[in-house]
Scaffold this active site. Structure first.
Site, PDB file in Angstrom:
ATOM      1  N   GLY A   1       0.866  -1.196  -0.097  1.00  0.00           N
ATOM      2  CA  GLY A   1      -0.160   0.085  -0.005  1.00  0.00           C
ATOM      3  C   GLY A   1       0.728   1.318   0.035  1.00  0.00           C
ATOM      4  O   GLY A   1       0.266   2.228  -0.405  1.00  0.00           O
TER       5      GLY A   1
ATOM      6  N   CYS B   1     -26.262 -12.238 -20.781  1.00  0.00           N
ATOM      7  CA  CYS B   1     -25.774 -13.398 -20.140  1.00  0.00           C
ATOM      8  C   CYS B   1     -26.938 -13.744 -19.003  1.00  0.00           C
ATOM      9  O   CYS B   1     -26.697 -14.780 -18.428  1.00  0.00           O
ATOM     10  CB  CYS B   1     -24.567 -13.522 -19.913  1.00  0.00           C
ATOM     11  SG  CYS B   1     -23.851 -12.703 -18.567  1.00  0.00           S
TER      12      CYS B   1
ATOM     13  N   CYS C   1     -19.077 -12.209 -19.811  1.00  0.00           N
ATOM     14  CA  CYS C   1     -20.277 -12.177 -20.234  1.00  0.00           C
ATOM     15  C   CYS C   1     -20.378 -13.370 -21.383  1.00  0.00           C
ATOM     16  O   CYS C   1     -20.960 -14.187 -21.720  1.00  0.00           O
ATOM     17  CB  CYS C   1     -20.787 -10.873 -21.199  1.00  0.00           C
ATOM     18  SG  CYS C   1     -22.281 -10.697 -21.459  1.00  0.00           S
TER      19      CYS C   1
END
Lengths: 208, 371, 295
Positions: free
Chosen positions: C42, C254, C282
């Site tokens: 981070g 989908c 998808c």
């Protein structure tokens, strides 16, 4: 360069682009998943006591911008510094605190971590990476660690190391985000221990 | 039925071919040569070299041709090329005092050793469009002056003032390595060398506006043009294996030294201070603006309050680079529909809640589920 | 030359550029920054970003990270807005096939390196994969405090009160946290980090992810990382816990639910349809026989 020196100098990577990339990726994986041992194949034959794995990490990661510190056995053999200077251009520094990378052939006598650059609160990345050539490296036994990169806990046993290694590491981790990071190399293998790895004390280990 | 947009690859190829075609323009008009751009659009070439950080007039001219005359795009091409070049090292510091001058003016003295050399300048032209140029008029040859045999005959004005202690001395070379903002990220506060690099590479329009702002009260530094000199300077390089400098040739440069008022503080007696500008080729506007902003950015060093944009090095250095600025501004034309969808959801929800509060139904909203 | 590169056969001979464009010195510099980024999850490591042959804002940070890690046997996927066929995704993919000759894919599961802008794939990532994010503004505190010198101190002191104040002001004003993308996260209990402008819908995918996540900001010259299996917590409040968007209808193509959807305008009479933003997800679902109402 004089012809005889060229002949006696051990060769570097045969394919610097792809071998350098492979060694870096192994180091990246090792630090990403502390305690997990990675294969580190290398065809290097550097001057002893520089091991092929120490040499591989040096060639992959250091250059003129990264001061390198060598431990006593590596310093004692001038061919080691010669090999590193020729293949990497890295300045070899006398004091551990100046080093971005420390190459350590005798890990049992590794200097105190606090002798190396720890980074600063504003720039914790300005800290040393220690590369230690160990004889044994196992993830089946040894102290357990938890933290980023570790699912649950991982064990990592490396040796020989100084007797007070566990307390050194605990102090190193306690100083997070400051601290040093370690890469352990053994013949054909590599493991990483970043400062973020938290030692799991035996009493804190969940019962199994 | 709805079909998601496809064919990005073909669209890109076609767009590139179309770009090449419109770049060429009407094929009945002769193709522009790189040499024509280099010789006749020289100030543009100079600007591209300066902001591109690479002294290569032919490359800059070619970049301008490829970029259809877009300066920022040409700078981009030069910079991207520069990144791939091997580095051999740093040259010796340029000695602009030894410049072979084509132009040299000082606003602080009526006359000075070496004299004022007006040289090629727009300064006193009347801006009347010269329609004869459209018909390819050939200019009268200019009178030629004898080249100055001894560079010492034209000392820098700042050196003359410095001898009397009226002007702060240039800081001595402390031997410390000079930072390179193309090779290290800028760490604030940045030292003057890094700031000057940023200003030299910075967009001329931005630096000009900032310099202008200091003249209008946003950080007044009472500037005078000590000297502007334009000419060619010898470039020396000391190869590691030789150990002594060898000449690599000459580069054309414009240097501006601004002299600014300063009242001194503590142990420092009142004296004039410097603002410095240096660019490739002939670029007086940029060199002058740069010198104003350089002086302004020295506020903290000279014990002046940092109150205005031109004194704020984070503000100036983080925003002066035309490639960074154009990249981030122009990237807004890339698709952002995923983030827009997220904002759309929020605004619809807030509107629905607002409508519910005011008892007027609004369009249905998306529910927000706990993670 | 590596045999795999020859099989791909797309590294143009004599282009004069190194494998994956960057010279080895630049790669080493970026690689060292990546290793420190991994060791300090981070934290934004400054690096000397190079000027790339594509504009700042087009993913130069992600491209440099990808170029530094890429090997000849990697399989690369590039997405923008979740889609493999958006123009910039196409352009970056081509850059790497041209300069590195590596194999590319649109299938999330087949990729070893995925470079992304604005989305995290819907399919769970696996160990051994690396997700490379393109980041415009890496500093999560930047819009609260524009000065680098100040924000660096705030990170050093782990002083993130400013961020909580901002989020809480949202709640006071709007009744909600009004941040919908680039929603700040706390990594491994220490650094607050900008996840790049992904919708907050994707934030939970960052937590305890088996893949390594690397972030590259070219213009701002920063690299940061989330190692695998790292705790990534979206900032929130006890009385206003973090929530993600969810859509009140499935993908029209989908039928997938619990995915992020693009809203497509069909006409000028308010006609809309909602389809998967992740095109590979998808297509995979449709290949498996899933159908939405518009399919």
């Amino acid at each position: 360069m004089p012809h005889d020196l060229a002949r006696q100098l051990a060769h570097g990577f045969a394919d610097p682009v792809h071998e350098g990339q492979a060694v870096f990726r192994a180091a990246m994986e090792a630090l990403s998943r502390p305690g997990r041992i990675r294969p580190l194949p290398t065809g290097l034959r550097p001057p002893a006591p520089l091991t092929p794995e120490l040499a591989a990490l040096a060639l992959a990661l250091v250059d003129a911008d990264t001061p390198v510190w060598l431990d006593a056995p590596l310093r004692a053999e001038p061919a080691v510094a010669g090999f590193l200077r020729f293949h990497t251009g890295a300045p070899i520094v006398a004091s551990p605190e100046q080093a971005a990378f420390a190459l350590i052939a005798d890990p049992a006598r590794c200097p105190a971590f606090t002798e190396f650059a720890q980074g600063t609160p504003a720039y914790p990345d300005a800290s040393a990476t220690l590369v230690l050539a160990v004889e044994t490296l196992s993830d089946e036994s040894g102290p357990a660690f938890t933290g980023p990169g570790i699912r649950g806990t991982e064990r990592l046993d490396a040796g020989p190391l100084p007797a007070d290694w566990a307390s050194r590491w605990a102090a190193n981790h306690a100083g997070f985000p400051l601290g040093i990071d370690c890469l352990f190399v053994a013949p054909g293998r590599l493991a990483g221990l970043p400062r973020s790895a938290r030692p799991v004390t035996p009493e804190a280990t969940p019962c199994t | 039925m709805y079909v998601a947009v496809k064919g990005g690859e073909a669209a890109i190829d076609n767009a590139h071919r179309l770009l090449a075609e419109v770049r060429r323009g009407d094929p009945a008009v002769p193709d522009l040569t790189v040499a024509q751009i280099r010789e006749q659009m020289r100030l543009l070439v100079d600007r591209v070299m300066t902001e591109g950080s690479l002294y290569d007039p032919d490359l800059a001219a070619l970049a301008l041709k490829q970029a259809r005359g877009d300066v920022v795009e040409a700078v981009f091409l030069v910079r991207a090329y520069r990144t791939t070049l091997p580095r051999f090292g740093a040259t010796e510091a340029l000695d602009t005092g030894a410049m072979t001058l084509s132009r040299r003016i000082s606003a602080t003295f009526k006359d000075l050793p070496g004299g004022q050399v007006l040289g090629p300048t727009f300064d006193y032209t009347h801006r009347l469009v010269d329609f004869a140029l459209a018909d390819g008029a050939v200019p009268e040859p200019a009178a030629e002056a004898e080249p100055e045999a001894d560079a010492a005959a034209c000392p820098r004005v700042t050196d003359l003032l410095g001898q009397a202690g009226l002007l702060e001395p240039s800081p001595p070379d402390d031997g410390a390595p000079v930072g390179d903002l193309t090779r290290e990220p800028v760490d604030y506060p940045a030292d003057r060398a890094v700031r000057l690099q940023g200003l030299a590479r910075g967009d001329e329009g931005f630096i000009l506006a900032l310099g202008y702002s200091t003249q209008r009260g946003y950080g007044r530094t009472h500037p005078f043009v000590g000297e502007i000199r334009v000419g060619s300077v010898q470039l020396d390089f000391t190869p590691e294996e030789l150990g002594f400098p060898v000449s690599l040739g000459t580069v054309d440069m414009t240097e501006c030294q601004m002299i600014n008022q300063f009242h001194g503080h503590g142990a420092v007696p009142p004296q004039f201070t410097r603002g410095y500008g240096l660019v490739f080729g002939q670029g007086e506007r940029k060199a002058m603006a740069m010198a104003l902003v350089d002086r302004s950015l020295r506020a903290a060093e000279l014990g002046e309050a940092v109150l205005v944009p031109a004194q704020d090095q984070e503000f100036v250095l983080a925003h002066c680079d035309s490639l960074q600025a154009t990249g981030f501004v122009e990237h807004m034309k890339l698709p952002h529909y995923v983030d827009f969808q997220a904002e759309l959801d929020l605004v619809r929800r807030l509107r629905a809640e607002h409508a519910a509060r005011t008892a007027e139904p609004d369009e249905p909203t998306l529910r927000e589920a706990a993670e | 030359m590596n045999p795999q590169v020859q099989i791909q056969g797309t590294v143009p001979a004599g282009t004069g550029y190194n494998f994956a464009y960057l010279d080895e010195g630049t790669k080493r510099m970026i690689r060292r920054a990546i290793l420190k980024a991994i060791a300090i999850p981070g934290y934004q490591v400054p690096f000397a970003a190079r000027e790339m042959p594509m504009p700042y804002g087009w993913g130069t940070g992600g491209v440099q990270v990808t170029a530094a890690i890429l090997g000849a046997s990697d399989v690369l996927k590039v997405i923008d807005q979740g889609a493999d066929d958006t123009t910039n995704a196409v352009s970056i993919r081509r850059f790497f096939t041209a300069t590195a000759g590596i194999a590319t894919t649109t299938r999330t599961a087949e990729a070893t390196v995925i470079q992304t802008r604005h989305r995290i794939p819907e399919a769970p990532l696996a160990e051994g994969q690396v997700l490379v994010y393109q980041v415009p503004i890496p500093e999560p505190l930047r819009f609260l405090e524009p000065r680098e010198t100040e924000t660096r101190q705030l990170h050093a002191l782990a002083e993130y009160g400013l961020m909580h104040v901002k989020l809480y002001e949202d709640i006071a004003r709007h009744g909600h946290i009004a941040t919908t993308y680039a929603y700040p996260v706390e990594v491994a209990g220490r650094y607050v980090m900008d996840p790049s402008p992904t919708p907050k819908f994707d934030n939970p995918k960052m937590d305890d992810c088996p893949a390594l996540q690397l972030f590259g900001a070219g213009r701002e010259k920063r690299i940061y990382a989330i190692p695998p299996y790292t705790r990534v917590r979206s900032l929130d409040f006890e009385d206003h816990p973090f929530r993600v968007q969810s859509f009140d209808r499935p993908c029209a193509l989908c039928g997938a639910e619990d995915v992020y959807l693009d809203e497509v305008v069909l006409d000028d009479a308010g006609g809309r349809m909602f389809v998967c933003s992740d095109t590979d997800h998808c297509e995979s679902r449709r290949a498996d026989g899933h159908m939405g109402e518009a399919a």
